[in-house]
Enzyme design. Sequence first.
Site, PDB file in Angstrom:
ATOM      1  N   ASP A 124      -1.570   9.395  -0.521  1.00 11.12           N
ATOM      2  CA  ASP A 124      -0.890   8.656  -1.780  1.00 11.12           C
ATOM      3  C   ASP A 124       0.339   8.615  -1.468  1.00 11.12           C
ATOM      4  O   ASP A 124       1.133   7.560  -2.007  1.00 11.12           O
ATOM      5  CB  ASP A 124      -1.407   9.627  -3.191  1.00 11.12           C
ATOM      6  CG  ASP A 124      -2.586   9.735  -3.265  1.00 11.12           C
ATOM      7  OD1 ASP A 124      -3.574   8.855  -2.869  1.00 11.12           O
ATOM      8  OD2 ASP A 124      -3.192  10.825  -3.804  1.00 11.12           O
ATOM      9  N   PRO A 136     -21.720   5.814   8.380  1.00  9.80           N
ATOM     10  CA  PRO A 136     -22.061   6.973   8.948  1.00  9.80           C
ATOM     11  C   PRO A 136     -23.421   7.274   9.545  1.00  9.80           C
ATOM     12  O   PRO A 136     -24.283   6.370   8.939  1.00  9.80           O
ATOM     13  CB  PRO A 136     -21.678   8.243   8.109  1.00  9.80           C
ATOM     14  CG  PRO A 136     -21.072   7.836   6.706  1.00  9.80           C
ATOM     15  CD  PRO A 136     -21.321   6.149   6.875  1.00  9.80           C
ATOM     16  N   GLU A 175      -8.860  12.971  -8.343  1.00 10.40           N
ATOM     17  CA  GLU A 175      -9.492  11.669  -8.606  1.00 10.40           C
ATOM     18  C   GLU A 175      -9.207  11.455 -10.008  1.00 10.40           C
ATOM     19  O   GLU A 175      -9.027  10.221 -10.391  1.00 10.40           O
ATOM     20  CB  GLU A 175     -10.717  11.385  -8.074  1.00 10.40           C
ATOM     21  CG  GLU A 175     -11.057  11.637  -6.744  1.00 10.40           C
ATOM     22  CD  GLU A 175     -10.108  10.683  -5.869  1.00 10.40           C
ATOM     23  OE1 GLU A 175      -9.620   9.573  -6.193  1.00 10.40           O
ATOM     24  OE2 GLU A 175      -9.705  11.020  -4.600  1.00 10.40           O
ATOM     25  N   THR A 204     -27.704   7.078   7.614  1.00 10.03           N
ATOM     26  CA  THR A 204     -27.568   6.374   6.147  1.00 10.03           C
ATOM     27  C   THR A 204     -28.445   5.426   5.922  1.00 10.03           C
ATOM     28  O   THR A 204     -28.388   4.747   4.733  1.00 10.03           O
ATOM     29  CB  THR A 204     -26.150   5.919   5.796  1.00 10.03           C
ATOM     30  OG1 THR A 204     -25.449   5.353   6.959  1.00 10.03           O
ATOM     31  CG2 THR A 204     -25.053   7.238   5.642  1.00 10.03           C
ATOM     32  N   GLY A 205     -29.229   4.891   7.058  1.00 10.55           N
ATOM     33  CA  GLY A 205     -30.262   4.004   6.710  1.00 10.55           C
ATOM     34  C   GLY A 205     -29.889   2.468   7.320  1.00 10.55           C
ATOM     35  O   GLY A 205     -30.715   1.603   6.701  1.00 10.55           O
ATOM     36  N   THR A 254     -30.652   1.333  10.307  1.00  8.87           N
ATOM     37  CA  THR A 254     -31.898   0.645  10.827  1.00  8.87           C
ATOM     38  C   THR A 254     -32.903   0.471   9.973  1.00  8.87           C
ATOM     39  O   THR A 254     -33.632  -0.711  10.158  1.00  8.87           O
ATOM     40  CB  THR A 254     -32.261   2.072  11.858  1.00  8.87           C
ATOM     41  OG1 THR A 254     -31.341   2.377  12.771  1.00  8.87           O
ATOM     42  CG2 THR A 254     -33.438   1.529  12.799  1.00  8.87           C
TER      43      THR A 254
HETATM   44  P1  ADP Z   1     -28.897   4.869  10.739  1.00 11.78           P
HETATM   45  O1  ADP Z   1     -29.176   3.654  11.359  1.00 11.78           O
HETATM   46  O2  ADP Z   1     -27.786   4.540   9.587  1.00 11.78           O
HETATM   47  O3  ADP Z   1     -28.237   5.969  11.772  1.00 11.78           O
HETATM   48  P2  ADP Z   1     -31.583   5.402   9.913  1.00 11.78           P
HETATM   49  O4  ADP Z   1     -31.898   4.301   9.132  1.00 11.78           O
HETATM   50  O5  ADP Z   1     -32.183   5.317  11.620  1.00 11.78           O
HETATM   51  O6  ADP Z   1     -29.996   5.527   9.920  1.00 11.78           O
HETATM   52  O7  ADP Z   1     -32.173   6.491   9.304  1.00 11.78           O
HETATM   53  C1  ADP Z   1     -32.777   7.756   9.998  1.00 11.78           C
HETATM   54  C2  ADP Z   1     -34.008   8.255   9.058  1.00 11.78           C
HETATM   55  O8  ADP Z   1     -33.256   8.701   7.864  1.00 11.78           O
HETATM   56  C3  ADP Z   1     -34.847   7.094   8.481  1.00 11.78           C
HETATM   57  O9  ADP Z   1     -35.947   6.929   9.283  1.00 11.78           O
HETATM   58  C4  ADP Z   1     -35.202   7.699   7.159  1.00 11.78           C
HETATM   59  O10 ADP Z   1     -36.186   8.628   7.189  1.00 11.78           O
HETATM   60  C5  ADP Z   1     -33.883   8.500   6.671  1.00 11.78           C
HETATM   61  N1  ADP Z   1     -33.089   7.668   5.764  1.00 11.78           N
HETATM   62  C6  ADP Z   1     -31.948   7.213   5.836  1.00 11.78           C
HETATM   63  N2  ADP Z   1     -31.579   6.685   4.902  1.00 11.78           N
HETATM   64  C7  ADP Z   1     -32.280   6.531   4.142  1.00 11.78           C
HETATM   65  C8  ADP Z   1     -32.365   5.784   2.741  1.00 11.78           C
HETATM   66  N3  ADP Z   1     -31.455   5.215   2.292  1.00 11.78           N
HETATM   67  N4  ADP Z   1     -33.699   5.845   1.983  1.00 11.78           N
HETATM   68  C9  ADP Z   1     -34.637   6.733   2.859  1.00 11.78           C
HETATM   69  N5  ADP Z   1     -34.810   7.323   3.767  1.00 11.78           N
HETATM   70  C10 ADP Z   1     -33.532   7.302   4.610  1.00 11.78           C
END
Ligand code: ADP
Length: 488
Positions: A407, A106, A333, A109-110, A112
């Site tokens: 299920d 989704p 669950e 979630t980090g 990038t």
């Molecule tokens: P995606 O590429 O999955 O849409 P991003 O990596 O661009 O998400 O995340 C957007 C922002 O959300 C990041 O710049 C950061 O500030 C925050 N973020 C998202 N996931 C994390 C994480 N696991 N740890 C720390 N910050 C996060």
Amino acid sequence: MLKEIAVGMGLGTLIFLAIRGVDIWPLLLLAALGLLLFLGGFTSRIQWGSRSRATLGSRTTVSFQDIGGQDTAKNELIEALEFVLRPQDIERLGIRPLKGILLTGPPGTGKTLLAKAAANYTDSVFLSASGSEFVEMYAGVGAQRVRQLFHEARQAARREGLTSAIIFIDEIEVMAGRRGQHHSHLEYDQTLNQLLVEMDGMNTDDDVRILVMAATNRADLIDPALLRPGRFDRTVRVDLPDRAARKAILMLHTRNKPLDPAVDLDRIAQETFGFSGAHLESVCNEAAILAMREAASRIRQEHFKAAIDKVLLGERLNRHLNRDELYRVAVHESGHAVIGELVKPGSVSSITIAPRGMALGFVRQAPDDDRVLETVSELKADIAVALGGSAAERLLLGEQSTGAANDFEKAWEIARRMVTAGLSSLGVVQEEALSPEVLYKTIQEILRDSQELVDELLAEHREAVQLLAARLMESETLPGDEVRRLVA
Ligand code: ADP
């Protein structure tokens, strides 16, 4: 659009004048000159597009320590990056080099961040682009941009004196959807083809090794050609963070903020079920803004509370369950997990009520050694586990919910397989000769027996289900050992 209209009108006027017998040669010359000028500007726009200096490729400073939670994704990624770090070994052992990694999950979630951290970890330059940048009305422009991107990656690495580059393509599904399914399919297909050509052409002995990382939250839309060996070899799932991960992310984003000693990040993590990393970052930021507005010297718990509401109301989260619904998921669950441990001891490896993809909760069962054949008792056990969720809801909450539809489908399918494989009371059958009514009845018979057994087992272990559900409400994710302890 305006350009098309202008060109159309110009042509129309010329034809009209020609028909009226006017000498149109000077006009034609003028038009040709205009076209030349237009194309000149156009190609230079292709070359530099709308890219800012930052996306032209540079080193990154994000490291894996700056990413909270996502331990599985980080580990899988780091393992894959070994390929980039050890080119000599790869070559010596004749291993096919890794060219692409697909990150799915989704938004926010980090993904990038992971790609940037990967660039940092492997000492590569980082370039990013979004799938939509490659979609243009003019045929061939998308493909040209792909070529340009790879060219820029090599240039940037050389400029920085590095030997590798990571190209990150966000929303890859926009440019790499299944071919032949778009309206203006030709343009999409050319762009995707160009990406495949570039990836196929990458070699370990190039002076700049390129790794393509792509992100999507719709892996189902991706053209399968992209997932073939030698292209996007690895897929890394990046899920919404569970409670512990949310706390880690909150800690990261409050590092540089003055917090009141009474602030309880654990509590905030508990209350932000379903939030992504990006949402949590917003919560921290909003809390700080609220504190500033009050001229408070430190950020207090109530600022966080208000910030959570703001983020929640500001944008509706995909899936924010209320407490009752969450408890129902926990009970459901727990039912699966307890039955799982009873009919297949040692099989539950973890249980969670943090949403993963389409599921509200999930019980992960340790995969059996590659099972080719399944015995009657194994199949019956699988049916029992599938029915355990709804049975637990009935037992503890008095009624079932729609959450069990999947299920039932699964249980039905296993029972049908049993009948057609000659494992039911009908004995050996020929599928074609079997009347639908008889098939239906026999499947129902199998499921009814299983249902009875499951109800009995759960009634005996009612307390374990209850405790497990309560523990899940606190921690969201629990290891299989915890389930075993409670069942014992
Ligand atoms: P995606 O590429 O999955 O849409 P991003 O990596 O661009 O998400 O995340 C957007 C922002 O959300 C990041 O710049 C950061 O500030 C925050 N973020 C998202 N996931 C994390 C994480 N696991 N740890 C720390 N910050 C996060």
